[in-house]
Scaffold this motif. Structure first.
Motif, PDB file in Angstrom:
ATOM      1  N   PHE A 101      -3.074   2.736   1.287  1.00  0.00           N
ATOM      2  CA  PHE A 101      -4.021   2.023   0.439  1.00  0.00           C
ATOM      3  C   PHE A 101      -3.308   1.277  -0.683  1.00  0.00           C
ATOM      4  CE2 PHE A 101      -6.190   5.497   2.452  1.00  0.00           C
ATOM      5  CZ  PHE A 101      -7.405   4.948   2.845  1.00  0.00           C
ATOM      6  N   ALA A 138     -12.738   1.714  -0.955  1.00  0.00           N
ATOM      7  CA  ALA A 138     -12.448   0.459  -0.257  1.00  0.00           C
ATOM      8  C   ALA A 138     -13.746  -0.265   0.111  1.00  0.00           C
ATOM      9  CB  ALA A 138     -11.612   0.730   0.994  1.00  0.00           C
ATOM     10  N   ARG A 165     -11.340   5.518   1.153  1.00  0.00           N
ATOM     11  CA  ARG A 165     -12.105   4.621   2.025  1.00  0.00           C
ATOM     12  C   ARG A 165     -13.473   4.299   1.425  1.00  0.00           C
ATOM     13  NH1 ARG A 165     -10.058   7.299   7.743  1.00  0.00           N
ATOM     14  NH2 ARG A 165      -8.215   5.944   7.953  1.00  0.00           N
ATOM     15  N   GLU A 192      -7.376  -0.842   2.578  1.00  0.00           N
ATOM     16  CA  GLU A 192      -6.538  -0.047   3.477  1.00  0.00           C
ATOM     17  C   GLU A 192      -5.604  -1.007   4.215  1.00  0.00           C
ATOM     18  OE1 GLU A 192      -7.040   3.822   6.439  1.00  0.00           O
ATOM     19  OE2 GLU A 192      -8.795   2.651   5.831  1.00  0.00           O
ATOM     20  N   GLY A 219       0.810  -1.200   0.000  1.00  0.00           N
ATOM     21  CA  GLY A 219       0.000   0.000   0.000  1.00  0.00           C
ATOM     22  C   GLY A 219       0.850   1.260   0.000  1.00  0.00           C
TER      23      GLY A 219
END
Length: 471
Positions: free
Chosen positions: A170, A157, A154, A164, A132
């Motif tokens: 990420f 995600a 997010r 994450e 990430g």
């Protein structure tokens, strides 16, 4: 435990209602288990790699334009998605569902942001993609505000596009690799500027506007949102900045069904030597058909402003066929009489969203000619227990459990239902049910000779002249 179909007509007490809910949950769980077991077996028998979101390479199943799954794998995946959707409908709070749907539009915007900023391509090309990348690094690289980037990542995600790996760092998930520059998902993902305005206009257009009872293609939510008298297609033609990306979007959308069209229709049974692809775009479909069935000749027809590009592509990809006259590209307006007439020709209409073939087209058909309408067939969900999954039980001697799912496969049919609303807002069109297709085709003096379900969201509706209608 009573059969669900008998319970539907019963006046429940509170206790009996609770029992039915438990039966629904148990049945869906068992159905999902069956679908996933079949999916796993089909993946193994097809010698495909295991599915993993953390993989740094795309899976063959990620791109239907290049890989055609087995029928069992296609059915098992569709059933798995249908079961998951029904489970969510069953157990999710209605208030949560409302908020979930309202916030869906932000997910689209967040994905678009990752593409537009270059974050998707950057995450795909880092030395160790599984670890990430900190949001601070992304903000510095692209001159962005990390406090804005983190909520956006997010949100993506939550949709499964990224993960994450640690706080505010990420990584790209496998499925998001389709968004990388040059891949199919990047071209498919195009959203026309002003698209959100069309969506916002729908309630007013349907319930309050002077056009609420109109079915004209120039009296839609599109005209209201864009403040234009032009039909959507005419507006697109006058705005070249959106014409190319829309054409690429439609090309990928069509290509998603091409492998199945080639494999699942009995082309060898066609009695005509020439296939005419009406509105054939860049010629990808007829090119794939000729690869599999070189005995045919083919003609790609499209609007004048498209055929120059198509001719260039075909001369580059199939120079011998072009030189030998096996493959031709010609300009033709679908609203004008068809110039290719007689027993020599069969015609393909893929995603042609208007009422062609019309009565003028009948003169183009000979007794051996076929019209192959490749399009979605909407399935009315008139009975929530209408679709059995017995087909996944491979031992014909064994009676499988009587699991049932919505006849339109619920969540697995969202592309069809969403496409129908999309066409309605643009041109007052819709995806037709089989009954509606039959009515339209009969009104054109044709008859349906067969329907071929595809391993895609579309089917092939095979039509021929209805000689009885001509008497």
């Amino acid at each position: 435990m009573q059969d669900i179909s008998r319970l539907k007509d019963f006046v429940f007490s509170r206790q009996q209602t609770a029992s039915w809910h438990m039966q629904s949950l148990t049945s869906l769980q068992a159905c999902l288990n069956l679908a996933l077991d079949t999916l796993r077996k089909e993946i193994d028998s097809s010698q495909l790699p295991p599915l993993s979101q953390q993989s740094s390479v795309a899976h063959p199943l990620d791109d239907p334009t290049t890989y055609l799954p087995s029928t069992g794998l296609f059915d098992a995946r569709r059933l798995s998605l249908a079961c998951l959707g029904e489970l969510k409908n069953l157990i999710q709070s209605p208030l949560d569902k409302i908020m979930d749907e309202r916030f869906t539009v932000y997910g689209v915007a967040c994905t678009d942001t990752l593409i537009k900023t270059g974050i998707i391509d950057y995450l795909s090309d880092v030395p160790n993609p599984s670890q990430g990348v900190p949001a601070a690094e992304l903000a510095s690289k692209f001159e962005l505000d990390s406090r804005k980037i983190v909520p956006i990542l997010r949100c993506c995600a939550a949709s499964g596009w990224v993960r994450e790996t640690r706080d505010s760092s990420f990584a790209l998930n496998r499925c998001a690799r389709t968004f990388i520059e040059g891949n199919a998902g990047r071209r498919l993902n195009f959203s026309m500027p002003g698209f959100m305005s069309i969506i916002e206009t729908i309630p007013h257009w349907v319930a309050e506007s002077d056009w609420k009872l109109s079915r004209s293609p120039d009296q839609t939510a599109f005209q209201i949102a864009f403040k234009t008298p032009l039909v959507a297609f005419s507006w697109i033609m006058e705005n070249p900045d959106v014409l190319v990306p829309i054409a690429e979007h439609l090309q990928v959308f069509g290509d998603m069904s091409t492998p199945s069209i080639v494999a699942d229709y009995p082309w060898e049974q066609l009695q005509t030597p020439v296939i005419v692809d009406c509105g054939g775009g860049e010629g990808g479909l007829v090119s794939s058909i000729l690869d599999a069935h070189p005995s045919f000749r083919a003609i790609v027809q499209d609007m004048e402003n498209v055929v120059a590009l198509t001719s260039s592509i075909m001369e580059d990809r199939r120079p011998r066929d072009v030189a030998n006259g096996v493959l031709k590209v010609e300009s033709h307006d679908l609203f004008q009489p068809q110039p290719r007439i007689g027993n020599e020709y069969s015609f393909i209409l893929r995603h042609i969203m208007h009422d062609w073939p019309d009565k003028e087209a009948l003169s183009a058909l000979g007794p051996k000619s076929k019209i192959l309408i490749i399009d979605m067939v909407a399935v009315p969900n008139v009975d929530s227990t209408a679709t059995s999954v017995q087909s996944l039980v491979h031992d014909s001697r064994a009676k499988g459990p009587d699991y049932r799912i919505p006849s339109h496969f619920g969540s697995a049919s969202k592309i069809v239902s969403g496409s129908s609303v999309h066409m309605m807002t643009l041109i007052n069109g819709c995806e037709r049910s089989l009954r509606e297709w039959e009515k339209l085709i009969k009104g054109c003096g044709l008859r349906i000779t067969n329907i071929y379900p595809l391993r895609a969201h579309t089917s092939i509706i095979e039509c021929a002249l209805d000689t009885r209608a001509l008497l």
